[in-house]
Design a protein around this motif. Structure first.
Motif, PDB file in Angstrom:
ATOM      1  N   ALA A  63       0.826  -1.205   0.000  1.00 44.93           N
ATOM      2  CA  ALA A  63       0.000   0.000   0.000  1.00 44.93           C
ATOM      3  C   ALA A  63       0.860   1.254   0.000  1.00 44.93           C
ATOM      4  O   ALA A  63       0.564   2.238  -0.686  1.00 44.93           O
ATOM      5  N   LYS A  64       1.953   1.228   0.766  1.00 46.43           N
ATOM      6  CA  LYS A  64       2.842   2.390   0.816  1.00 46.43           C
ATOM      7  C   LYS A  64       3.507   2.630  -0.533  1.00 46.43           C
ATOM      8  O   LYS A  64       3.624   3.780  -0.991  1.00 46.43           O
ATOM      9  N   MET A  65       3.955   1.539  -1.195  1.00 43.19           N
ATOM     10  CA  MET A  65       4.584   1.694  -2.500  1.00 43.19           C
ATOM     11  C   MET A  65       3.598   2.262  -3.524  1.00 43.19           C
ATOM     12  O   MET A  65       3.938   3.137  -4.326  1.00 43.19           O
ATOM     13  N   LEU A  66       2.350   1.776  -3.495  1.00 46.12           N
ATOM     14  CA  LEU A  66       1.352   2.292  -4.427  1.00 46.12           C
ATOM     15  C   LEU A  66       1.059   3.763  -4.164  1.00 46.12           C
ATOM     16  O   LEU A  66       0.964   4.572  -5.099  1.00 46.12           O
ATOM     17  N   ALA A  67       0.920   4.125  -2.868  1.00 45.24           N
ATOM     18  CA  ALA A  67       0.648   5.523  -2.536  1.00 45.24           C
ATOM     19  C   ALA A  67       1.782   6.426  -2.984  1.00 45.24           C
ATOM     20  O   ALA A  67       1.558   7.504  -3.543  1.00 45.24           O
ATOM     21  N   ASN A  68       3.010   5.979  -2.749  1.00 44.26           N
ATOM     22  CA  ASN A  68       4.163   6.786  -3.177  1.00 44.26           C
ATOM     23  C   ASN A  68       4.216   6.912  -4.701  1.00 44.26           C
ATOM     24  O   ASN A  68       4.551   7.978  -5.242  1.00 44.26           O
ATOM     25  N   GLY A  69       3.906   5.801  -5.411  1.00 45.64           N
ATOM     26  CA  GLY A  69       3.922   5.857  -6.868  1.00 45.64           C
ATOM     27  C   GLY A  69       2.885   6.818  -7.420  1.00 45.64           C
ATOM     28  O   GLY A  69       3.162   7.600  -8.336  1.00 45.64           O
ATOM     29  N   LEU A  70       1.666   6.774  -6.860  1.00 50.16           N
ATOM     30  CA  LEU A  70       0.629   7.705  -7.308  1.00 50.16           C
ATOM     31  C   LEU A  70       1.034   9.149  -7.043  1.00 50.16           C
ATOM     32  O   LEU A  70       0.823  10.037  -7.876  1.00 50.16           O
ATOM     33  N   GLN A  71       1.625   9.385  -5.854  1.00 55.81           N
ATOM     34  CA  GLN A  71       2.041  10.747  -5.524  1.00 55.81           C
ATOM     35  C   GLN A  71       3.164  11.232  -6.440  1.00 55.81           C
ATOM     36  O   GLN A  71       3.176  12.385  -6.876  1.00 55.81           O
ATOM     37  N   ASP A  72       4.117  10.339  -6.741  1.00 59.09           N
ATOM     38  CA  ASP A  72       5.230  10.734  -7.618  1.00 59.09           C
ATOM     39  C   ASP A  72       4.728  11.119  -9.009  1.00 59.09           C
ATOM     40  O   ASP A  72       5.171  12.116  -9.598  1.00 59.09           O
ATOM     41  N   ARG A  73       3.795  10.302  -9.562  1.00 58.17           N
ATOM     42  CA  ARG A  73       3.299  10.611 -10.893  1.00 58.17           C
ATOM     43  C   ARG A  73       2.462  11.880 -10.907  1.00 58.17           C
ATOM     44  O   ARG A  73       2.527  12.674 -11.846  1.00 58.17           O
ATOM     45  N   SER A  74       1.630  12.078  -9.866  1.00 55.04           N
ATOM     46  CA  SER A  74       0.838  13.311  -9.822  1.00 55.04           C
ATOM     47  C   SER A  74       1.736  14.525  -9.656  1.00 55.04           C
ATOM     48  O   SER A  74       1.481  15.592 -10.224  1.00 55.04           O
ATOM     49  N   ARG A  75       2.841  14.371  -8.899  1.00 59.85           N
ATOM     50  CA  ARG A  75       3.779  15.483  -8.742  1.00 59.85           C
ATOM     51  C   ARG A  75       4.487  15.766 -10.075  1.00 59.85           C
ATOM     52  O   ARG A  75       4.739  16.925 -10.439  1.00 59.85           O
TER      53      ARG A  75
END
Length: 563
Positions: A63-75
């Motif tokens: 879950a943490k990896m997915l959240a970080n990935g979504l945040q990185d792409r949105s950033r």
């Protein structure tokens, strides 16, 4: 009927030793079974709890990896959409096409990157897909006009016939990232990225521990409505068709035994994919499951061992009981009382050694040893579970480090550098601060390998990496991009300062002496980020490389600059 009457009579006519052996032997066996059953049950519950903790840890990591990935792409989409120089010449400029191509090269799962004007017409796109078509009715366009947007998983529509099937063989599905394009304070369009859902499969597979296949550990993802949006082995559609929903766990818990749609019971843990920002609040859940028979196998083995040890010690106590002959009744009562207190869980209860006779002393000592041994075995199993949990955490950290760092020198590798490079350039352009780049190459490195062997060559590369780490600032970024080639990214550093830093590095390396090789030299190329006409990281690196080739051509062991 006669047998039930005669047995007590025969026992009354037997010697005291026989009576004590029968009575005491039965007591010891019951006590051993009681203690071993009690302690083994405690051990089983503890190991089952630890199995749940390990499963929950796997779900939380995913879950943490997915959240970080979504945040990185949105950033990423936010930084690109707000990059003023990028949009200065319109939505269809060559610079826009280069930026989209570079972003797609860095993130291959970005299957489509496009720019739409305020009317919803696609003006630029990777591969010219959907060029000139209207996307006004797509949710990512309307939401992207308002701000940074991350869309939930959905099947490909306009792009369904233009893209190949996914790696899993399932139909293409996307997660959309979009943001308004702002120029001179005005919104002029929308930048969108369609990320392939195959990215999720790679994240999940990278987090599975080595024993996942053996233990049939599987990870799933459910959306905010409880629908399956990811299942392992390309079985997403099959699980959706079977009606599988987000497993319901007892209130207030995140792990437990749950019956799934296939009729089997699994140890199930779930973790919420926490939003790193308002745009990425999708309400997903990562669910980890493991068949109960496999999840609790170790607990059952430990329970069997504990019961076996208890039985063995109980039999030993029964044999010792044959030696008891005198003054045994009080000791028997004391032992029975202690056993009752232990079975009741009384704090501080234990088998106290008796000294009334040698036989009873041996028996009480054996029972005490049995209790301590069972407790010691429980502690050993608890330590084993703790060590395995730590190994899983270290393995996850090692996977992350391996993906972004060079194993020989410990510096960033090319992949790790790319993310730092783009971020540093975007930050430098936004803040108007200088940014310089050094390219470093060991002179005559092939001669070192050919003459002294690759082991000596590795020592030279490691020594150069240490020099870079010692001489550069904490804010600088050093990386090994291949062979004897190194790069140093220097934020907030102008061309003259970068040239001085490069010359200091050259002198520091030349002053060092290696045991087998002796002295080595390096050549360096220096370049700096230009103004508004700069076309990105590629040109900055090309100029630094050109300066490096110039330094090589002029005799090596020197610094050359290309502004």
């Amino acid at each position: 009927m006669c047998a039930n009457v005669n047995i007590p009579a025969r026992l009354r006519r037997a010697s005291l030793r026989t009576q004590i052996a029968v009575v005491f032997g039965l007591l010891v066996i019951v006590l051993g079974l009681l203690l071993s059953t009690l302690l083994s049950d405690m051990l089983r519950q503890h190991l089952q709890k630890q199995a749940g903790v390990s499963l929950e840890l796997a779900a939380r990591n995913a879950a943490k990896m997915l959240a970080n990935g979504l945040q990185d792409r949105s950033r990423e989409v936010q930084v690109l959409s707000q990059s003023t120089p990028l949009w200065a010449h319109g939505l269809q400029s060559p610079m826009v096409h280069q930026a989209m191509a570079r972003s797609q090269a860095i993130h291959p799962h970005s299957l489509w990157i496009g720019v739409a004007d305020l009317d919803g017409v696609v003006r630029a796109a990777t591969g010219d897909m959907l060029l000139g078509q209207s996307v006004k009715e797509r949710p990512w366009f309307s939401q992207g006009l308002r701000g940074v947007h991350v869309g939930d998983v959905h099947p490909a529509k306009l792009l369904a016939k233009l893209l190949p099937p996914s790696a899993s063989g399932e139909p293409q599905r996307f997660v959309d990232f979009s943001a308004p394009i702002v120029r001179d304070g005005q919104t002029v369009g929308v930048l969108a990225i369609h990320g392939s859902w195959d990215w999720t499969r790679e994240v999940i597979e990278s987090l599975l521990p080595p024993w996942a296949a053996e233990r049939q550990l599987q990870l799933f993802i459910f959306d905010s409505q409880g629908q399956v949006i990811y299942a392992p082995q390309g079985q997403t559609e099959a699980y959706r068709a079977s009606g599988q929903r987000l497993p319901g766990l007892p209130s207030g818990t995140s792990v437990g035994a749950v019956a799934w749609q296939d009729g089997q019971s699994y140890l199930t843990a779930q973790a919420h994919v926490s939003a790193q920002g308002p745009a990425s609040s999708l309400g997903w859940y990562v669910v980890a499951r493991e068949p109960l028979a496999l999840a609790f196998a170790e607990a059952r083995r430990a329970q069997g061992i504990a019961i076996g040890v208890g039985l063995a010690v109980a039999l030993l106590g029964a044999a010792i009981a044959w030696l008891a002959a005198r003054r045994i009744s009080m000791d028997l009562y004391a032992l029975a009382k202690a056993a009752h207190e232990i079975s009741a869980g009384t704090a501080g209860a234990s088998i106290v050694p008796s000294h009334s006779s040698r036989e009873v002393q041996i028996l009480s000592s054996a029972l005490d040893h049995m209790t301590r041994r069972l407790l010691a075995h429980s502690h050993e199993m608890e330590e084993t579970v703790r060590q395995r949990t730590q190994e899983l955490q270290r393995a996850n950290q090692a996977l992350e480090m391996q993906a972004r760092s060079d194993p020989l020198t410990g510096l960033l590798n090319r992949r790790g550098l790319e993310g730092q490079f783009d971020f540093a350039i975007a930050l430098a352009r936004r803040s108007g601060r200088p940014l310089s780049l050094l390219t470093v190459d060991v002179d005559h490195f092939k001669r070192v390998n050919d003459t002294h062997g690759h082991g000596a060559g590795d020592q030279v590369l490691q020594g150069l990496a240490r020099t870079l780490q010692q001489r550069l600032r904490r804010s600088d970024v050093a990386a090994r991009i291949g062979g004897e080639e190194f790069v140093a990214l220097l934020p907030d550093t102008g061309l003259k300062e970068a040239q001085a830093t490069a010359d200091a590095l050259r002198l520091a390396v030349a002053a060092q002496e290696y045991p087998q090789v002796g002295h080595i030299t390096i050549s360096l190329g220096v370049s700096a980020l230009r103004g508004g006409d700069e076309d990105g990281a590629s040109a900055l690196l090309q100029r630094a490389d050109a300066a490096l080739y110039q330094a090589k051509g002029e005799g090596r062991n020197r610094v050359c600059v290309q502004a």
